[in-house]
Enzyme design. Sequence first.
Site, PDB file in Angstrom:
ATOM      1  N   ARG A  62       0.814  -1.227   0.000  1.00 17.61           N
ATOM      2  CA  ARG A  62       0.000   0.000   0.000  1.00 17.61           C
ATOM      3  C   ARG A  62       0.839   1.265   0.000  1.00 17.61           C
ATOM      4  O   ARG A  62       0.390   2.297  -0.501  1.00 17.61           O
ATOM      5  CB  ARG A  62      -0.993  -0.026   1.155  1.00 17.61           C
ATOM      6  N   GLU A  99       5.363  -8.163  17.144  1.00 21.56           N
ATOM      7  CA  GLU A  99       4.749  -8.615  18.396  1.00 21.56           C
ATOM      8  C   GLU A  99       4.691 -10.140  18.476  1.00 21.56           C
ATOM      9  O   GLU A  99       4.901 -10.729  19.523  1.00 21.56           O
ATOM     10  CB  GLU A  99       3.341  -8.023  18.505  1.00 21.56           C
TER      11      GLU A  99
END
Length: 177
Positions: A62, A99
């Site tokens: 994107r 994460e």
Amino acid sequence: MNDSIDLKDYIREIPDFPKPGILFRDITPLLAEPKAFQAVVDRLADYYRDKQITAILAAEARGFIFAAPLALALGARFIPIRKPGKLPFETRAFHYELEYGSDSLEMHTDSIHSDDRVVIVDDLLATGGTISACIELARHSNAEIVGCAFLIELAFLNGREKMNGCDVFSLIHYDAE
């Protein structure tokens, strides 16, 4: 003029995507409206126009949507940063922790130089992991990083803290989920 367009009007909110508890900010309505899309490119270009930018970097996919037209508007080179194995020439990689795991990004070794003035572009600043990896790739080339530009910033996720001192310019801010 494009200054009167409220870009938030073109961002669709989709609850519980891609998983429960996430409010997804969908940019496809903005991309489908040429005047809004042009307003994004114009506003980004206006911010960087007098800063002698020589290269625009963006991570797939994107980020490419906004970086390529911005590069054309500024007369700068567009430098794609991709996932491993996607670029055909000699690459430099940066591995980073997420994460729940790790990831890598690569760019061609000859794409930016020590005399370049670079802007790194993405559609969204959330936690900052991807862009901080892009910053490190650019720094390995000793290029001057003028700033990082985003269509949307999710300020409540504190991604600016990972920008390693880079100037951050975002067109749309969300202060809470």
